[in-house]
Design a protein around this motif. Structure first.
Motif, PDB file in Angstrom:
ATOM      1  N   ASN C 165       0.807  -1.219   0.000  1.00  0.00           N
ATOM      2  CA  ASN C 165       0.000   0.000   0.000  1.00  0.00           C
ATOM      3  C   ASN C 165       0.843   1.273   0.000  1.00  0.00           C
ATOM      4  OD1 ASN C 165      -2.303  -1.469  -0.125  1.00  0.00           O
ATOM      5  ND2 ASN C 165      -2.968  -1.091   1.987  1.00  0.00           N
ATOM      6  N   LYS C 168       1.750   1.722  -3.615  1.00  0.00           N
ATOM      7  CA  LYS C 168       0.563   2.127  -4.377  1.00  0.00           C
ATOM      8  C   LYS C 168       0.209   3.595  -4.130  1.00  0.00           C
ATOM      9  CE  LYS C 168      -1.755  -2.373  -4.369  1.00  0.00           C
ATOM     10  NZ  LYS C 168      -2.893  -3.124  -3.772  1.00  0.00           N
ATOM     11  N   MET C 169       0.266   4.013  -2.874  1.00  0.00           N
ATOM     12  CA  MET C 169      -0.079   5.397  -2.555  1.00  0.00           C
ATOM     13  C   MET C 169       0.852   6.363  -3.280  1.00  0.00           C
ATOM     14  SD  MET C 169      -2.206   7.388  -0.892  1.00  0.00           S
ATOM     15  CE  MET C 169      -3.022   6.644   0.532  1.00  0.00           C
ATOM     16  N   VAL C 172      -0.285   6.641  -6.924  1.00  0.00           N
ATOM     17  CA  VAL C 172      -1.490   7.448  -7.120  1.00  0.00           C
ATOM     18  C   VAL C 172      -1.139   8.935  -7.049  1.00  0.00           C
ATOM     19  CG1 VAL C 172      -3.761   8.047  -6.210  1.00  0.00           C
ATOM     20  CG2 VAL C 172      -3.021   5.660  -6.233  1.00  0.00           C
ATOM     21  N   MET C 175       0.766   9.945 -10.116  1.00  0.00           N
ATOM     22  CA  MET C 175      -0.107   9.999 -11.290  1.00  0.00           C
ATOM     23  C   MET C 175      -0.878  11.313 -11.323  1.00  0.00           C
ATOM     24  SD  MET C 175      -3.350   7.603 -12.383  1.00  0.00           S
ATOM     25  CE  MET C 175      -4.534   8.452 -11.328  1.00  0.00           C
ATOM     26  N   ILE C 176      -1.460  11.694 -10.209  1.00  0.00           N
ATOM     27  CA  ILE C 176      -2.190  12.967 -10.173  1.00  0.00           C
ATOM     28  C   ILE C 176      -1.235  14.102 -10.544  1.00  0.00           C
ATOM     29  CG2 ILE C 176      -3.449  14.592  -8.706  1.00  0.00           C
ATOM     30  CD1 ILE C 176      -4.389  12.207  -7.034  1.00  0.00           C
ATOM     31  N   LEU C 246      -2.103  -0.347 -12.515  1.00  0.00           N
ATOM     32  CA  LEU C 246      -2.880  -0.593 -11.297  1.00  0.00           C
ATOM     33  C   LEU C 246      -4.368  -0.367 -11.573  1.00  0.00           C
ATOM     34  CD1 LEU C 246      -2.566  -1.205  -8.227  1.00  0.00           C
ATOM     35  CD2 LEU C 246      -2.403   1.267  -7.848  1.00  0.00           C
ATOM     36  N   ASN C 250      -7.683  -3.118 -11.641  1.00  0.00           N
ATOM     37  CA  ASN C 250      -8.884  -2.853 -10.850  1.00  0.00           C
ATOM     38  C   ASN C 250     -10.033  -2.270 -11.666  1.00  0.00           C
ATOM     39  OD1 ASN C 250      -7.983  -3.405  -7.925  1.00  0.00           O
ATOM     40  ND2 ASN C 250      -6.290  -2.173  -8.767  1.00  0.00           N
ATOM     41  N   VAL C 252     -10.311   0.368 -13.529  1.00  0.00           N
ATOM     42  CA  VAL C 252     -10.545   1.807 -13.410  1.00  0.00           C
ATOM     43  C   VAL C 252     -10.091   2.479 -14.710  1.00  0.00           C
ATOM     44  CG1 VAL C 252     -10.087   3.903 -12.087  1.00  0.00           C
ATOM     45  CG2 VAL C 252     -10.093   1.678 -10.938  1.00  0.00           C
ATOM     46  N   MET C 254      -9.142   5.644 -16.766  1.00  0.00           N
ATOM     47  CA  MET C 254      -8.624   6.961 -16.409  1.00  0.00           C
ATOM     48  C   MET C 254      -8.151   7.701 -17.651  1.00  0.00           C
ATOM     49  SD  MET C 254      -6.759   5.990 -12.785  1.00  0.00           S
ATOM     50  CE  MET C 254      -5.607   4.831 -13.519  1.00  0.00           C
TER      51      MET C 254
ATOM     52  N   GLU D 186      -9.705  11.085 -10.880  1.00  0.00           N
ATOM     53  CA  GLU D 186      -9.152   9.783 -11.259  1.00  0.00           C
ATOM     54  C   GLU D 186      -8.293   9.204 -10.133  1.00  0.00           C
ATOM     55  OE1 GLU D 186      -8.931  10.449 -16.148  1.00  0.00           O
ATOM     56  OE2 GLU D 186      -7.105  10.146 -14.999  1.00  0.00           O
ATOM     57  N   GLY D 187      -7.502  10.055  -9.499  1.00  0.00           N
ATOM     58  CA  GLY D 187      -6.660   9.588  -8.401  1.00  0.00           C
ATOM     59  C   GLY D 187      -7.494   9.071  -7.234  1.00  0.00           C
ATOM     60  N   LEU D 188      -8.532   9.806  -6.875  1.00  0.00           N
ATOM     61  CA  LEU D 188      -9.401   9.362  -5.775  1.00  0.00           C
ATOM     62  C   LEU D 188     -10.022   8.002  -6.092  1.00  0.00           C
ATOM     63  CD1 LEU D 188     -11.312  12.675  -4.851  1.00  0.00           C
ATOM     64  CD2 LEU D 188      -9.571  11.496  -3.484  1.00  0.00           C
ATOM     65  N   THR D 189     -10.448   7.860  -7.340  1.00  0.00           N
ATOM     66  CA  THR D 189     -11.083   6.600  -7.737  1.00  0.00           C
ATOM     67  C   THR D 189     -10.078   5.459  -7.733  1.00  0.00           C
ATOM     68  OG1 THR D 189     -12.586   7.876  -9.139  1.00  0.00           O
ATOM     69  CG2 THR D 189     -12.489   5.494  -9.518  1.00  0.00           C
ATOM     70  N   LEU D 190      -8.895   5.721  -8.267  1.00  0.00           N
ATOM     71  CA  LEU D 190      -7.876   4.663  -8.297  1.00  0.00           C
ATOM     72  C   LEU D 190      -7.512   4.231  -6.877  1.00  0.00           C
ATOM     73  CD1 LEU D 190      -5.913   2.858  -9.771  1.00  0.00           C
ATOM     74  CD2 LEU D 190      -4.278   4.749  -9.843  1.00  0.00           C
ATOM     75  N   ALA D 191      -7.358   5.205  -5.974  1.00  0.00           N
ATOM     76  CA  ALA D 191      -7.043   4.872  -4.584  1.00  0.00           C
ATOM     77  C   ALA D 191      -8.113   3.935  -4.017  1.00  0.00           C
ATOM     78  CB  ALA D 191      -6.951   6.147  -3.750  1.00  0.00           C
ATOM     79  N   LYS D 193     -10.398   2.032  -5.481  1.00  0.00           N
ATOM     80  CA  LYS D 193     -10.522   0.717  -6.109  1.00  0.00           C
ATOM     81  C   LYS D 193      -9.304  -0.162  -5.858  1.00  0.00           C
ATOM     82  CE  LYS D 193     -14.461   1.551  -8.086  1.00  0.00           C
ATOM     83  NZ  LYS D 193     -15.687   0.857  -7.691  1.00  0.00           N
ATOM     84  N   SER D 194      -8.192   0.457  -5.479  1.00  0.00           N
ATOM     85  CA  SER D 194      -6.967  -0.311  -5.233  1.00  0.00           C
ATOM     86  C   SER D 194      -6.820  -0.683  -3.766  1.00  0.00           C
ATOM     87  CB  SER D 194      -5.740   0.510  -5.650  1.00  0.00           C
ATOM     88  OG  SER D 194      -5.850   0.935  -6.978  1.00  0.00           O
ATOM     89  N   GLY D 195      -7.844  -0.408  -2.978  1.00  0.00           N
ATOM     90  CA  GLY D 195      -7.810  -0.813  -1.583  1.00  0.00           C
ATOM     91  C   GLY D 195      -7.158   0.209  -0.664  1.00  0.00           C
ATOM     92  N   LEU D 196      -6.888   1.405  -1.179  1.00  0.00           N
ATOM     93  CA  LEU D 196      -6.374   2.464  -0.314  1.00  0.00           C
ATOM     94  C   LEU D 196      -7.541   3.292   0.217  1.00  0.00           C
ATOM     95  CD1 LEU D 196      -3.459   3.675  -2.632  1.00  0.00           C
ATOM     96  CD2 LEU D 196      -3.272   2.154  -0.646  1.00  0.00           C
TER      97      LEU D 196
END
Lengths: 291, 291, 291, 291
Positions: C165, C168-169, C172, C175-176, C246, C250, C252, C254, D186-191, D193-196
């Motif tokens: 995690n 992953k964080m 994200v 990416m933003i 990622l 999932n 998503v 984007m 998009e970032g909020l959604t990816l977070a 859906k990725s379990g964050l």
């Protein structure tokens, strides 16, 4: 000419029957051996194991369902590796990824055998009719030797150079197809929402410079929201992802394919992964109360 | 059947000769009247002014170069409006925008005349061969009456309903074509950069489900970086912009067309606006020292 | 509190000095041992090998340059695994991928040790000032125990749950940031080409709702076409690719990040991979003779 | 300093009270004259018509709701044009399009008056607090003369050159904001859906280089799917369309803004046009049974 044939699924059965019809001697093997019986009626011999087939035949063709099946006929007990040797050729026509192809290639060559990857374009009907398109890569000498078989199986075969190029060529073709499908779907939707008859758009397209078989085949079913899977959307999206990854490795920016890929991902998020790839059309649907 | 014909440019000349060959009586007019002489050799009569043509003929077809020419034959002195009246029909086959079409339609109908917009798909060769595709919209009765002329001029004509739908249909078709061109260009580039022979990709595509005339025509020239303008890129981009605007009005989200439009805009920013629309291919080129 | 510290690069050196200043006992190790001398002046002890450090200290922090360095201090001779055991904790603050993190985690836990991944946001200056942002994941009890160290190293630490995690964080967030950079670059370009002063745009943005440190820092240098690398473009693009992957896993979609990713790829194809990620600005430049 | 003020809506009322508080003499007019009463309590005089206000005051500011209101106070009976003349200045602070601004400018100047367009960034609260950002363009001398008023109304004013540049600057800023909103969503959604934890993502973002007021304000409400309209999505999308059109005129390719624009259009097609522009977040939602 005598060939071995491993794998009698929908494709493999049609292809081996085709070879028999054209006078080839074929020794077949299938994981479920009973499937070989029908082929025997057409004149085939049976090999008890992949190793047995390779032992008997100078050339062995494989047409298996996926990478794991393709690997296990090679590496498992009684597998191809036990009998492949100098002077024998192995031709894998399964659709597998680059890495699988390379792994098989290396194992075969380490034993002295020759190797071709030869994925095909076309499904059941073209397989029965000998109308496949064959994308071969690997040993050129082997390619030349098995050309008589390719001439029976396909309407055209290509020799593409080093192992991996067959898989890459398929990715490029499928990427273009996926983008074209999205272009088509957007046009159908725009026509409909702008008060035009989308059926008439199909007729107009059919008379123009980009008229093609896919528009003719998929257009009418898309307008009926019917997406029974010929090529599942999740596989199309996977191919687009892999093609984009290939572009990434080679510094190729492909904004249209990237947009199309996101549309296919959107379709997956709507639960359409197992439908036909034309179901990407659903991602463009609006609610009735749009503003 | 007797028709008037206004405008003897490349298209108009070919079309009026075609009508004469098929036994139509044709009265022609052109801004530069001397251009009418060749038509007289083919059996045409001459009208001194647009008004004179309309006075003489029940049906008058116009094929003019642009919206301003289309408007001036209507509204100028000695123009169509001076003689159009109940029982007469006016068919504008020029490629004009929605608004121009509506303005002409309203003026004609205010005088009691009937009106069709009928833009065509196809250029010089199809015009000579009577192989145009005609996208007609407006008065249905008039459409039915002039169908014999459309049958001579085109391989197919469509009646699309209210005035404006002809222009819209052209936009939708051209939008799809623009996206497909980008999909194609990206695929060619990916093939080349991935070590595949892009010429072979053309051959493979030609055997598959999305094989089409545009790929066959443009592929070889694109691989030679040759973009002599059949359809100028700036016009293609303008059509994509207008199609996206049509989508905007109707709440249709079209991410692939939008990405393709930006690629065409990029091409314009590189100075390629006057080249063929396939010059969008240049936007994907990399420098040699890419990372 | 006593901690081991593996890796004395720019980041590791600043972090371990920081710990020493705040009263921690620190035993340091570096591949080039001479780099430890400066730390000794600040009061550090030296460990001869990673194993020696872990043997001596209950908690060992690592800050290594890349995945291969992170793996080798674990698995090589005299590595962490030789001494890690029940009751000892290992905290890897290097920026590594998901898979590397999991591999290390499994090896540590198989020996009875506890593990945290804890990549940081922030570079040299925040490391010196104890102003990093720490994205920790793994054993919660270990997190609670080493919190005093995190409090010294960062202005804020987050516990994000299971291993992976943290990585992953970071993806994200990056990416933003990459999409925002493209939005910014497009706006600067549009302003300039539309006859506005892009410097004034910076001032206007700075007074509004999306004013942020990155615009303030990068805007003026981008307008001077100056892109000395703080965060190399090729790394930004790699993070966007991984974030999109990622999303792919999932389901998503984007589209904006995908378009931004293609712009970064375009920048790579122009040879800008080693410049700052703000060099994506160059992809929007036009030739002078645009149409 | 004496100024006229036309339009006492939410913005105009706050702005004119502000001027009165800072010692300006203000003569107000509003279509519904009764709205002037509250201003009289604050010390304002009343003008019976726009013409009367202009006759009395050297400088007249307008803050009207839309282009048609902005045009009618100029061109209608008893309008500004009847009294504007050499030596008088007219400052339109309404948000109108380019064309409206130019039309007003030409009419004022034809009568010998001076003109500024001066749209503002900021809504009710900043208007009351004198914290607007003013984007002025037109006569520089007039700008210098009315600067004392701008200093009261805004925290900052910009002089941007020729008429039209104020409107353009607003479009560029809003375009960037729209793309940034999509990047964020998009970032909020990816977070998620990725379990964050997307709430944690907000905290992490808030500590980093792209921390900004919009993320802080909109993030928490977006996570609650709450989109009460501060800036309606359909207006945001209109501004993106106009900004893209501005790019089209100037050959600027903006693939990220184009992708963001399509997302806003998708949101409109889902019926979200009247919600806050952050409702574009809804376009990324998946069904539960995604594949």
């Amino acid at each position: 000419m005598e060939v071995g044939f491993l794998g009698l699924g929908i494709m493999g059965k049609a292809m081996s029957i085709n070879l028999l019809r054209h006078g080839f001697k074929v020794t077949v093997w299938n994981r479920t051996l009973s499937k070989c019986d029908e082929l025997v009626e057409h004149g085939a011999s049976i090999g008890e194991t992949p190793a047995a087939v390779v032992k008997k035949c100078k050339y062995t063709i494989a047409m298996l369902s996926d990478p794991s099946a393709a690997l296990s006929v090679i590496f498992d007990k009684d597998g191809v590796l036990e009998q492949i040797s100098n002077g024998k050729g192995y031709i894998d026509m399964s659709t597998v990824d680059d890495d699988t192809s390379l792994k098989i290639s290396e194992a075969i060559k380490a034993k002295g055998g020759d190797f071709l990857e030869a994925p095909v374009s076309g499904s059941k009907k073209p397989a029965e009719d000998g109308q496949l398109v064959i994308l071969a890569a690997g040993d050129k000498a082997l390619y030349d030797e098995v050309l008589p078989a390719f001439d029976v199986l396909g309407k055209k075969s290509f020799y593409l150079g080093e192992v991996g190029n067959g898989a890459k060529m398929k990715l490029v073709v499928n990427m273009i197809m996926g983008s074209v499908m999205n272009a088509f779907s957007e046009g159908l939707t725009l026509a409909e929402k702008s008060g035009l008859n989308p059926g008439t758009l199909l007729d107009v397209l059919d008379l123009g410079a980009i008229s093609n078989a896919m528009f003719k085949l998929k257009g009418p079913t898309m307008l009926k929201n019917s997406y029974s899977p010929a090529f599942p959307l999740k596989h199309q999206q996977k191919d687009m992802r892999l093609a984009l990854a290939l572009g990434d490795e080679n510094s190729v920016s492909m904004p249209v394919a990237a947009a199309a890929n996101e549309a296919f991902k959107k379709a997956r998020s709507l639960g359409l992964g197992d439908f036909d790839f034309s179901a990407v059309h659903e991602t463009l649907k609006a609610l009735d109360h749009s503003t």
